[in-house]
Design an enzyme around this catalytic site. Structure first.
Site, PDB file in Angstrom:
ATOM      1  N   GLU B 184       0.840  -1.212   0.000  1.00 18.75           N
ATOM      2  CA  GLU B 184       0.000   0.000   0.000  1.00 18.75           C
ATOM      3  C   GLU B 184       0.871   1.257   0.000  1.00 18.75           C
ATOM      4  OE1 GLU B 184      -3.199   0.247  -0.518  1.00 18.75           O
ATOM      5  OE2 GLU B 184      -4.020  -1.719  -0.024  1.00 18.75           O
ATOM      6  N   GLU B 235     -16.222   8.612  -1.381  1.00 25.11           N
ATOM      7  CA  GLU B 235     -15.845   7.908  -2.608  1.00 25.11           C
ATOM      8  C   GLU B 235     -16.801   8.174  -3.763  1.00 25.11           C
ATOM      9  OE1 GLU B 235     -14.814   3.861  -1.848  1.00 25.11           O
ATOM     10  OE2 GLU B 235     -13.557   3.806  -3.611  1.00 25.11           O
ATOM     11  N   HIS B 250      -8.536  -7.376  -5.106  1.00 26.81           N
ATOM     12  CA  HIS B 250      -9.634  -7.943  -4.299  1.00 26.81           C
ATOM     13  C   HIS B 250     -10.108  -9.268  -4.867  1.00 26.81           C
ATOM     14  CE1 HIS B 250     -10.838  -3.857  -2.353  1.00 26.81           C
ATOM     15  NE2 HIS B 250     -10.094  -4.575  -1.532  1.00 26.81           N
ATOM     16  N   HIS B 263      -3.303  -9.330   1.751  1.00 18.54           N
ATOM     17  CA  HIS B 263      -3.904  -8.243   0.988  1.00 18.54           C
ATOM     18  C   HIS B 263      -2.836  -7.572   0.124  1.00 18.54           C
ATOM     19  CE1 HIS B 263      -6.606  -4.968  -0.002  1.00 18.54           C
ATOM     20  NE2 HIS B 263      -5.741  -4.089   0.455  1.00 18.54           N
TER      21      HIS B 263
END
Lengths: 362, 362
Positions: B184, B235, B250, B263
């Protein structure tokens, strides 16, 4: 058809009120300019018998719709039913531009509203109320499900995009449910509008209420609630006034067992106790005898059944959402049409509850 | 200690970053002036071993606290664990002026945050992140649990009142988790800061990352995310940029089975595919070979395992929260440090995915 604009800090939305307006669903929904890539229509099996297919067919002619029914009654506000509806929404491929429609009473509005509030972190929803009680729950954006330890403990604030209130749907409502809704109408009159309460005093039988009276009750009830909610969406201040009769009411409902006593009957008992405490604490001038007899004539309960202990009711009130730091919040009447918020220790409430239960003012 | 102010439409809150600052929990929390009638401290059993008792004891000296642990790992973001925490909150008599504290990584933040978002329709919560990955999840207020049909499908937007990020806690983090968080960080650099990405390229081993580098990564990562979230809390626009690498990511995570692949590893694969599509569609000038080799050296996966079918991945992408009206949203790189949002039909993505999987650029 009448319409009202509900203003909250987060959203402004319309409530349409009128007999037969469900038949204009397509026009009313189109006027809202929502994306509505898909619609999940949520109802209960009782309401479904009367209005489910009709609304589904209307919507289906314009949008991609799936209808899902849940069992009628308070037990539908469970975590299992919540997850079942989430599953239906995923499997029908709803996306963030889709919409959920709640067709039913307060239970359906609360349940479908909470599903909409949390599905993909929140999508649009609309309400088609079919009960008198829903005039209360359809305004203000409170949505929730029940926990086995208490009502509405798991929920959110999520405003609908519109409420389409067809008072024609109330024709099929059982008397018991009509009375339950009337309790909230009476509450709105008590806290905000003495003249409206005097009008209500003239009703002496549930079955004799006319559609015209219903339209008026809903319009006035919604207006009072909207005026309060618009000033305090998230219940940090005066929205608590709407809780008049509910501190004991919620405890009674839970203690009797959900479904044993309607919400309105429990609130009616709660209001009578709140009137008693108002008289004790604020010397509020009230003809409680007259009020009690009127409520009794309408079929409301006027005393708690003996098997329910005062102690357990107080314990329930202690775990109420409004109770903070062990202090029970109570809405009292200064005079008819005007309320204020008061804090009491559990022992004080317990003492008054015992005195009130002994009282005979038939 | 550094601190950053996160501004969103609904709330402004501080993030404190520094080594050892968990020991100042009482001072930091006191400075926030929250009511905190009670605290429910939520952590997982792994984090609990290292930091649970320490934080509990600190808080316990000033407030009424209960510590609850859940099993570590993604499976804790379940509806059962959600309800278990609601029950704990009710039984410990939390009220609307109480607070939940999430001590742990993204799973704990998401789970505890969603419990706080819905308990009594929303109470305060605070985060004490203990992973590098949490630098991402601790900013922006997205909280959720998983549905068996997809990750984070049931959730809300609920901003914490503060984030207290003790980078000293990262010392006990397994390499795999450190790498997951690094993905990330790399994403934030890719979408917003070319110079930062060049700094990151100098890292050639997870185990050699220094505390100083960690502090810097977290500060920069948080700053980039905060800048985007402050412009778009819910969002509706540019927040979607943060989804770079996540559309396929995902799907991969779900298709491999949660917990099979971290992840970050899934996002690393997703970013590589997004870079490939960016090259195809936008002629974005990228040295993908260099990027691939660098990621490989750091231990990230660089290709999908053969057993996973392209079709099932595309189906997963079709039910992603960002997919609207059957069109898959994809974030592409115009150039390093700059992204844009594009829409594709499922067939297009499927075709590219097949080409990318055949590619050899070792």
């Amino acid at each position: 058809m009448k319409s009202l604009q509900i203003e909250t800090a987060s959203l402004t939305y319309p409530i349409f009120i009128g007999e037969g307006i469900r038949k204009n669903a397509v026009e009313l929904l189109s006027s809202l300019n929502l994306p509505m890539t898909k619609i999940l229509l949520i109802t209960d099996d009782e309401v479904d018998k009367h209005y489910g297919e009709e609304l589904f067919n209307l919507l289906h002619s314009h949008w991609s719709v799936k209808k899902v029914t849940v069992p009628s009654g308070e037990q539908a506000k469970s975590i299992d039913m919540f997850m079942k509806l989430q599953t239906e929404a995923i499997q029908f491929h709803l996306d963030r531009s889709s919409c959920m429609i709640a067709l039913g009473g307060g239970v359906i509005g609360d349940l479908a509203g909470f599903v909409a509030a949390t599905f993909m972190r929140g999508i649009d929803y609309l309400q088609f109320p079919t009960t008198l009680l829903a005039h209360d729950s359809a305004v203000g954006g409170k949505v929730a499900i029940n926990h086995q330890l208490g009502k509405n403990l798991v929920g959110a604030f999520h405003q609908p995009k519109a409420v389409i209130y067809d008072t024609g749907c109330l024709a099929t409502l059982p008397d018991k449910e009509m009375r339950s809704g009337l309790a909230e109408v009476i509450k709105h009159a008590f806290i905000h509008d003495e003249a409206f309460l005097k009008d209500l005093f003239t009703i002496d039988s549930i079955v004799k209420i006319t559609t015209e009276q219903l339209n008026d009750m809903i319009y006035k009830g919604v207006s009072i609630k909207a005026a309060i909610v618009s000033q305090d969406e998230r219940e940090e201040g005066i929205r608590a006034y709407l809780n008049f009769g509910h501190t004991l009411g919620h405890a009674v409902e839970a203690e009797y067992g959900y479904g044993e006593m309607t919400h309105g009957d429990a609130v009616a008992l709660g209001m009578q106790f709140a009137l008693f405490v108002s008289e004790q604490v604020l010397n509020c001038p009230l003809d409680r005898k007259h009020i009690k007899n009127w409520l009794k004539k309408l079929g409301f309960p006027v005393k708690l059944k003996r098997e329910v202990s005062t102690e357990s009711l107080v314990n329930r009130m202690m775990s109420d959402k409004k109770t903070r730091g062990g202090i029970i919040q109570f809405v009292l009447l200064d005079q008819i049409g005007s309320v204020s918020l008061h804090s009491f220790k559990a022992e004080e409430i317990e003492r008054w509850l015992n005195v009130w239960r002994m009282e005979e003012i038939e």
